[in-house]
Design a protein around this motif. Structure first.
Motif, PDB file in Angstrom:
ATOM      1  N   VAL A   1       0.830  -1.203   0.000  1.00 46.62           N
ATOM      2  CA  VAL A   1       0.000   0.000   0.000  1.00 46.62           C
ATOM      3  C   VAL A   1       0.865   1.255   0.000  1.00 46.62           C
ATOM      4  O   VAL A   1       0.609   2.211  -0.744  1.00 46.62           O
ATOM      5  CB  VAL A   1      -0.947  -0.003   1.223  1.00 46.62           C
ATOM      6  CG1 VAL A   1      -1.742   1.300   1.290  1.00 46.62           C
ATOM      7  CG2 VAL A   1      -1.887  -1.192   1.162  1.00 46.62           C
ATOM      8  N   ILE A   2       1.947   1.263   0.826  1.00 47.20           N
ATOM      9  CA  ILE A   2       2.832   2.429   0.882  1.00 47.20           C
ATOM     10  C   ILE A   2       3.495   2.674  -0.471  1.00 47.20           C
ATOM     11  O   ILE A   2       3.555   3.805  -0.966  1.00 47.20           O
ATOM     12  CB  ILE A   2       3.896   2.241   1.980  1.00 47.20           C
ATOM     13  CG1 ILE A   2       3.232   2.158   3.357  1.00 47.20           C
ATOM     14  CG2 ILE A   2       4.901   3.386   1.959  1.00 47.20           C
ATOM     15  CD1 ILE A   2       4.194   1.832   4.479  1.00 47.20           C
ATOM     16  N   ASP A   3       4.010   1.604  -1.098  1.00 46.66           N
ATOM     17  CA  ASP A   3       4.654   1.739  -2.406  1.00 46.66           C
ATOM     18  C   ASP A   3       3.660   2.221  -3.456  1.00 46.66           C
ATOM     19  O   ASP A   3       4.013   3.005  -4.348  1.00 46.66           O
ATOM     20  CB  ASP A   3       5.260   0.402  -2.840  1.00 46.66           C
ATOM     21  CG  ASP A   3       6.502   0.043  -2.040  1.00 46.66           C
ATOM     22  OD1 ASP A   3       7.053   0.934  -1.376  1.00 46.66           O
ATOM     23  OD2 ASP A   3       6.909  -1.133  -2.071  1.00 46.66           O
ATOM     24  N   LEU A   4       2.427   1.752  -3.368  1.00 48.44           N
ATOM     25  CA  LEU A   4       1.400   2.174  -4.317  1.00 48.44           C
ATOM     26  C   LEU A   4       1.126   3.666  -4.173  1.00 48.44           C
ATOM     27  O   LEU A   4       1.022   4.393  -5.173  1.00 48.44           O
ATOM     28  CB  LEU A   4       0.117   1.371  -4.081  1.00 48.44           C
ATOM     29  CG  LEU A   4      -0.991   1.504  -5.124  1.00 48.44           C
ATOM     30  CD1 LEU A   4      -0.515   1.004  -6.481  1.00 48.44           C
ATOM     31  CD2 LEU A   4      -2.222   0.726  -4.681  1.00 48.44           C
ATOM     32  N   ILE A   5       1.029   4.138  -2.943  1.00 39.58           N
ATOM     33  CA  ILE A   5       0.776   5.557  -2.698  1.00 39.58           C
ATOM     34  C   ILE A   5       1.952   6.411  -3.171  1.00 39.58           C
ATOM     35  O   ILE A   5       1.759   7.502  -3.739  1.00 39.58           O
ATOM     36  CB  ILE A   5       0.516   5.793  -1.196  1.00 39.58           C
ATOM     37  CG1 ILE A   5      -0.800   5.125  -0.779  1.00 39.58           C
ATOM     38  CG2 ILE A   5       0.469   7.287  -0.873  1.00 39.58           C
ATOM     39  CD1 ILE A   5      -1.062   5.148   0.701  1.00 39.58           C
ATOM     40  N   GLU A   6       3.180   5.916  -2.968  1.00 41.68           N
ATOM     41  CA  GLU A   6       4.369   6.695  -3.315  1.00 41.68           C
ATOM     42  C   GLU A   6       4.768   6.553  -4.777  1.00 41.68           C
ATOM     43  O   GLU A   6       5.722   7.192  -5.211  1.00 41.68           O
ATOM     44  CB  GLU A   6       5.534   6.272  -2.412  1.00 41.68           C
ATOM     45  CG  GLU A   6       5.309   6.639  -0.944  1.00 41.68           C
ATOM     46  CD  GLU A   6       6.470   6.244  -0.051  1.00 41.68           C
ATOM     47  OE1 GLU A   6       7.294   5.404  -0.478  1.00 41.68           O
ATOM     48  OE2 GLU A   6       6.566   6.787   1.066  1.00 41.68           O
ATOM     49  N   GLY A   7       4.073   5.709  -5.539  1.00 47.42           N
ATOM     50  CA  GLY A   7       4.314   5.623  -6.976  1.00 47.42           C
ATOM     51  C   GLY A   7       5.270   4.536  -7.428  1.00 47.42           C
ATOM     52  O   GLY A   7       5.635   4.498  -8.606  1.00 47.42           O
ATOM     53  N   TYR A   8       5.659   3.640  -6.536  1.00 43.95           N
ATOM     54  CA  TYR A   8       6.534   2.529  -6.934  1.00 43.95           C
ATOM     55  C   TYR A   8       5.639   1.367  -7.373  1.00 43.95           C
ATOM     56  O   TYR A   8       5.507   0.347  -6.660  1.00 43.95           O
ATOM     57  CB  TYR A   8       7.432   2.116  -5.763  1.00 43.95           C
ATOM     58  CG  TYR A   8       8.391   3.193  -5.318  1.00 43.95           C
ATOM     59  CD1 TYR A   8       9.611   3.381  -5.961  1.00 43.95           C
ATOM     60  CD2 TYR A   8       8.079   4.026  -4.247  1.00 43.95           C
ATOM     61  CE1 TYR A   8      10.495   4.367  -5.552  1.00 43.95           C
ATOM     62  CE2 TYR A   8       8.953   5.014  -3.822  1.00 43.95           C
ATOM     63  CZ  TYR A   8      10.158   5.177  -4.481  1.00 43.95           C
ATOM     64  OH  TYR A   8      11.030   6.154  -4.062  1.00 43.95           O
ATOM     65  N   LEU A   9       5.036   1.493  -8.531  1.00 45.16           N
ATOM     66  CA  LEU A   9       4.000   0.552  -8.953  1.00 45.16           C
ATOM     67  C   LEU A   9       4.511  -0.871  -9.173  1.00 45.16           C
ATOM     68  O   LEU A   9       3.863  -1.829  -8.729  1.00 45.16           O
ATOM     69  CB  LEU A   9       3.320   1.074 -10.229  1.00 45.16           C
ATOM     70  CG  LEU A   9       2.576   2.412 -10.094  1.00 45.16           C
ATOM     71  CD1 LEU A   9       1.894   2.768 -11.404  1.00 45.16           C
ATOM     72  CD2 LEU A   9       1.560   2.355  -8.963  1.00 45.16           C
ATOM     73  N   PRO A  10       5.645  -1.088  -9.871  1.00 43.28           N
ATOM     74  CA  PRO A  10       6.106  -2.480 -10.044  1.00 43.28           C
ATOM     75  C   PRO A  10       6.358  -3.190  -8.717  1.00 43.28           C
ATOM     76  O   PRO A  10       5.970  -4.345  -8.544  1.00 43.28           O
ATOM     77  CB  PRO A  10       7.407  -2.319 -10.852  1.00 43.28           C
ATOM     78  CG  PRO A  10       7.252  -1.013 -11.564  1.00 43.28           C
ATOM     79  CD  PRO A  10       6.501  -0.141 -10.602  1.00 43.28           C
ATOM     80  N   ALA A  11       7.006  -2.494  -7.782  1.00 38.26           N
ATOM     81  CA  ALA A  11       7.275  -3.104  -6.479  1.00 38.26           C
ATOM     82  C   ALA A  11       5.974  -3.376  -5.729  1.00 38.26           C
ATOM     83  O   ALA A  11       5.826  -4.414  -5.069  1.00 38.26           O
ATOM     84  CB  ALA A  11       8.185  -2.197  -5.643  1.00 38.26           C
TER      85      ALA A  11
END
Length: 268
Positions: free
Chosen positions: A226-236
């Motif tokens: 969820v954190i990566d999705l919010i921060e824009g790290y979509l592949p991770a």
């Protein structure tokens, strides 16, 4: 506070490959310890800004790709990739490396000093398996009591979770796939709590069955997703979501197989 000019001269001539090796080692260690991508980026950038490097970082769930460029010497540039170690959440590692990155920035540490302190962090022993098993047992026993279970249900949940956790670590140490160890742990944990259900031990034996396997839930990957999705790290983020979802599938498979074999047909 006066600045050591000799230290500045040393740091201006850090080879890009040496710096890349350090941040790849640090970044992949953070990944395997449960850090989200934004945290890795901020820690590494503190080192880069202190030593005059520009970095482009592409983290994935399995590794880290970085491009390192010396701001004062564009020819001192390198691109490297490193696969992360086996996933093993250790939040103390995240704190220690974060403190180290701030120390580099605030005290202008040299790369030699940083490498030495990072090596000391890596050398610190992890939690022993029996300590983890006891902690897991107590946490699942507490969750069982929160779910209306009595002291007998909680005791069964404690034993089941502790034994299942021990088997999971043992199977993982034999270099089997992580999903196999999780499925086996879910099966063994459900087997122990299922016996409590068959013999009707305690007021709510189904509470022990439902809560004893919760130690296997991949909380850190799902939160980091969820954190990566919010921060824009979509592949991770997508990789973490798929990893967490597959763990849940393995837990369900292990539980379903055990429930079917021992003949429990009223569990819901």
């Amino acid at each position: 506070m006066p600045v050591d000019k000799n230290k500045e001269i040393v740091q201006e001539h850090i080879p890009a490959q040496r710096f890349a090796d350090l941040i790849l080692d640090m970044g992949t260690f953070l990944l395997s310890s449960g850090a989200h991508c934004g945290r890795i980026n901020s820690n590494i950038n503190r080192l880069a800004n202190t030593w005059g490097f520009e970095i482009n970082m592409d983290p994935t769930f399995k590794g880290l790709l970085v491009k390192v460029k010396d701001k004062n010497n564009p020819e001192n540039t390198v691109t490297s990739y490193k696969t992360s170690p086996i996933y093993s959440v250790h939040l103390a590692v995240l704190t220690n490396i974060s403190h180290l990155s701030w120390k580099v920035q605030d005290e202008n540490l040299s790369i030699e000093e940083t490498e030495k302190e990072f090596a000391a962090i890596k050398a610190k022993p992890n939690y022993k398996s029996w300590q983890v098993a006891i902690a897991v047992g107590f946490s699942c026993a507490g969750l069982c009591m929160f779910s209306s279970g009595d002291i007998y249900n909680a005791l069964i949940a404690f034993v089941a979770a502790a034994v299942g956790s021990t088997f999971r670590v043992k199977v993982a140490s034999m270099n089997f796939n992580a999903m196999i160890s999780i499925s086996i742990a879910a099966f063994i944990t459900t087997l122990i709590t299922g016996l409590g259900t068959l013999f009707n031990i305690g007021a709510h034996p189904e509470a022990a069955m439902a809560t004893a396997v919760l130690y296997l839930i991949p909380g850190v990957p799902l939160i980091n997703c969820v954190i990566d999705l919010i921060e824009g790290y979509l592949p991770a983020a997508i990789n973490r979501a798929l990893f967490g979802g597959f763990i849940l599938l393995c837990i369900a498979a292990g539980m379903t197989l055990c429930i079917t074999l021992i003949g429990i047909n009223n569990f819901n």
